[in-house]
Design an enzyme around this catalytic site. Structure first.
Site, short mmCIF file in Angstrom:
data_model
loop_
_atom_site.label_atom_id
_atom_site.label_comp_id
_atom_site.label_asym_id
_atom_site.label_seq_id
_atom_site.Cartn_x
_atom_site.Cartn_y
_atom_site.Cartn_z
N HIS A 181 0.86 -1.17 0.00
CA HIS A 181 0.00 0.00 0.00
C HIS A 181 0.90 1.22 0.00
CE1 HIS A 181 -3.30 -2.71 1.77
NE2 HIS A 181 -3.44 -2.60 0.47
N GLU A 184 1.61 3.98 2.77
CA GLU A 184 2.08 3.56 4.08
C GLU A 184 3.61 3.66 4.13
OE1 GLU A 184 0.11 -0.29 4.37
OE2 GLU A 184 -1.86 0.65 4.15
N ARG A 239 -3.33 4.50 -2.42
CA ARG A 239 -3.12 3.18 -1.79
C ARG A 239 -2.86 2.08 -2.81
NH1 ARG A 239 -5.69 -0.24 2.55
NH2 ARG A 239 -6.66 -2.04 1.60
N HIS A 309 2.51 -3.23 6.98
CA HIS A 309 1.46 -2.24 6.68
C HIS A 309 1.43 -1.19 7.78
CE1 HIS A 309 -0.57 -4.28 3.27
NE2 HIS A 309 0.10 -5.31 3.75
N GLU A 384 0.76 -4.15 11.30
CA GLU A 384 0.28 -2.78 11.10
C GLU A 384 1.10 -1.90 12.03
OE1 GLU A 384 -2.10 -1.59 9.06
OE2 GLU A 384 -3.07 -3.43 8.34
ZN LIG Z 1 -1.79 -1.61 4.14
#
Ligand SMILES: [Zn+2]
Ligand SMILES: *[C@@H]1O[C@H](CO)[C@@H](O)[C@H](O)[C@H]1NC(C)=O
Ligand SMILES: *[C@@H]1O[C@H](CO)[C@@H](O)[C@H](O)[C@H]1NC(C)=O
Ligand SMILES: *[C@@H]1O[C@H](CO)[C@@H](O)[C@H](O)[C@H]1NC(C)=O
Ligand SMILES: *[C@@H]1O[C@H](CO)[C@@H](O)[C@H](O)[C@H]1NC(C)=O
Length: 418
Positions: A181, A184, A239, A309, A384
Site C-alpha cells: 500500500h 504507508e 493506496r 502495513h 500494522e
Molecule cells: Zn496496508
C-alpha cells in the site's frame, strides 16, 4: 550558512515538485464507531461501493473506522452518519497542514544529512532514491545482492534485496514485503532501516552476525512502485496500483486483495472505484504476481514471511478471509505474543494481536493467507505499524527510527523463539 543555502535549495525543489501534488487543504479525517451490526454493515457497504477513502476500514462493532473527506462533503457525510446514529469525532482537522509539515520535515532532514550512505536511512525517500541506495549497497557490500521479481504496470522494477553470507548454503529465509500500500511510507522506511541495520552490523555486532550466518534475509522495500511514485508526485494518499481498469474511470487495484486465498470474498470489493478493489481474477496484477514468484522461488525455505502495513499497531496472523482458525494457530499466537512483548517492552508502544479476521476485519485475497495457505509458511504475519491515528499515514520522519527499532526487536525475539 551552508545549511541555509542547502535548505533553500531543497525548499525550492519541493516547491516545484509539489506544484502538481493534490492539495489536501481542508480535508479531515473522521473516526466513526459503529455500535450495532447494522451500522457496521452500512459502513462496509459504503466502503465497498464507492471511492470514499477509508484510512481504517470498518472492522467490527465498537471498533473505529477512519474516513478521509474533503471540506465540501463534511456536511453530507456527517448527516449520513447521524441518520444512522453512528457517532464520530474529528481525528485530523486539516490534512493539508499535515502534508505540508511532512514535506518540511523531510526537506529539513535532507538538508542536515551529512552521512556517507546513498540515502539517510532515517528519512523518507522516493522510489529512485531507494533503488540507488540498494544498488550502491549491492555494489559495496559482499553479502548483499539484488533480484528483480518483475516489473510494475508502468515498468518499474520490483526489487528484492537479498542479504546472505553464503547463497549456496540455501539457508532458511526471512521474507519481507513492504509498501504494498503505497501511502504507508513508514513500512518501506522500516524495511530499509532494518536492511541498513543488518548490513552495517554484520561482522561487528555479534547478534546480527549470528542472524546472518544462520539465515538469509530478503526484503522487497517497495512492492508497489507505481503507487509509491504516485504518492510522491501527485497524491500522498494513494493506496492501490496505477493500472487503468478496463471499463472504468477509476484507477488501480488493491494488490493486497489480489492473491489466491479466499479471493473475491468479504473484505474486498468488485468495484474498481473502491480502495479495496480486488481486480478481476487472482494474480491479474504484475505486482502480486511478482510477489507470488519471489516467495515461491524459496519454497520450503521460508521460515517467516512478514507483510508490513500501517497504521493501527497490530500483529496479525492467518486467516484473513475466514474466522476459522488455522490448525497451527496456537503456535502462531505464541510467536505473536513473544514478538509483541519485545516490541512493547522497547518504548511501551501498545499492539493488539491475533488472527486477522477477528482482530482487525475479514480481508480476502491477502498476502498473509497466500503465504500460509499456498506456500505452507506457518509464521506468516501482517504487521500494522505506528501510529494509532494522530498522524495516520503521515507519520513524521522522527518516528522512523523508534518504529523500526521496536519492530526489529519484536521480530528478533520472535525469530529466536521459533
Ligand atoms: Zn496496508
Ligand atoms: C492549498 O490550498 C490552500 C487553500 O486554498 C492554500 O492556502 C495553500 O497555499 C495551498 N497549498 C499549496 C501547497 O499549494
Ligand atoms: C450532498 O448531498 C446532496 C444531496 O444528496 C448532493 O446533491 C450534493 O452533491 C452533495 N454534496 C457533496 C459535496 O457531495
Ligand atoms: C436513531 O436513534 C433514534 C433515537 O434513539 C431512534 O429513534 C432512531 O430509530 C435511530 N435510527 C436508526 C437508523 O437506528
Ligand atoms: C474491456 O472490456 C470490454 C467489454 O467487456 C471487452 O470487450 C474488452 O476485450 C476488454 N479489454 C481488455 C483489454 O480486457
Amino acid at each position: 550558512m551552508k545549511i541555509c543555502v542547502i535548505a533553500l535549495i531543497f525548499a525550492l525543489i519541493l516547491a516545484i515538485s509539489s506544484a502538481s501534488r493534490i492539495n489536501y487543504s481542508g480535508n479531515l479525517v473522521l473516526r466513526a464507531i459503529p455500535e450495532t451490526p447494522e451500522q457496521l454493515e452500512f459502513l462496509r457497504d459504503w466502503e465497498s461501493a464507492s471511492s470514499i477513502d477509508f484510512w481504517i476500514l470498518p472492522a467490527a462493532v465498537k471498533q473505529f473506522a477512519d474516513i478521509r473527506i474533503n471540506a465540501e462533503s463534511y456536511a453530507n457525510v456527517t448527516q449520513l452518519l447521524a441518520e444512522r446514529n453512528i457517532s464520530h469525532k474529528i481525528l485530523i482537522v486539516d490534512l493539508g497542514q499535515l502534508n505540508k509539515k511532512e514535506q518540511q520535515n523531510i526537506a529539513l532532514r535532507r538538508a542536515l544529512y551529512n552521512g556517507n550512505k546513498a540515502i539517510d536511512v532515517e528519512n523518507y525517500h522516493t522510489y529512485e532514491e531507494v533503488m540507488a541506495y540498494l544498488t550502491d549497497l549491492a555494489n559495496t557490500n559482499p553479502i548483499v545482492s539484488l533480484k528483480t521479481g518483475g516489473t510494475s504496470e508502468e515498468g518499474r522494477d520490483i526489487v528484492q534485496a537479498i542479504i546472505s553470507s553464503d547463497l549456496s548454503a540455501n539457508k532458511p529465509v526471512h521474507f519481507f514485503d513492504c509498501n504494498i500500500h503505497s501511502r504507508e511510507w513508514i513500512t518501506g522506511a522500516t524495511c530499509i532501516w532494518i536492511i541498513d541495520q543488518i548490513t552495517s552490523g554484520y561482522g561487528s555486532d555479534p547478534e546480527i552476525t549470528a542472524l546472518v550466518d544462520q539465515y538469509d534475509w530478503k526484503f522487497i522495500p517497495i512492492a508497489n512502485p507505481d503507487g509509491y511514485a504516485y504518492t510522491w508526485s501527485t497524491d500522498r494518499n494513494w493506496r492501490k496500483t496505477r493500472i487503468v481498469n478496463n471499463g472504468s474511470a477509476c484507477i488501480g487495484v488493491d494488490v493486497n486483495r489480489n492473491f489466491l486465498a479466499g479471493f473475491g470474498g468479504t473484505g474486498s470489493s468488485g468495484d474498481p472505484c473502491s480502495n479495496t478493489f480486488r481486480g478481476n481474477v487472482a494474480f491479474s496484477e504484475k505486482e502480486s504476481s511478482a510477489l507470488r514468484d519471489l516467495i515461491a522461488a524459496d519454497r520450503g525455505r521460508v521460515k517467516t514471511a512478514v507483510s508490513m502495513h500501517s497504521y493501527s499497531q497490530m500483529f496479525l496472523s492467518a486467516y484473513g478471509y475466514t474466522t476459522d482458525l488455522p490448525p497451527e494457530y496456537p503456535e502462531m499466537f505464541r510467536a505473536m505474543e513473544i514478538a509483541v512483548g519485545a516490541l512493547t517492552a522497547t518504548y511501551g508502544t501498545k499492539y493488539t494481536y491475533g488472527n486477522t479476521a477477528v482482530t482487525i476485519y475479514i480481508a480476502s485475497g491477502v498476502t498473509t493467507d497466500h503465504y500460509y495457505e499456498n506456500e505452507g509458511i506457518v509464521h506468516s504475519y501482517t504487521i500494522e505499524l505506528r501510529d494509532s491515528g494522530t498522524y495516520g499515514f503521515q507519520l513524521p520522519p522522527d518516528q522512523i527510527v523508534p518504529t523500526a527499532i521496536e519492530t526489529w526487536n519484536g521480530l528478533k525475539a520472535m525469530i529466536n523463539a521459533i
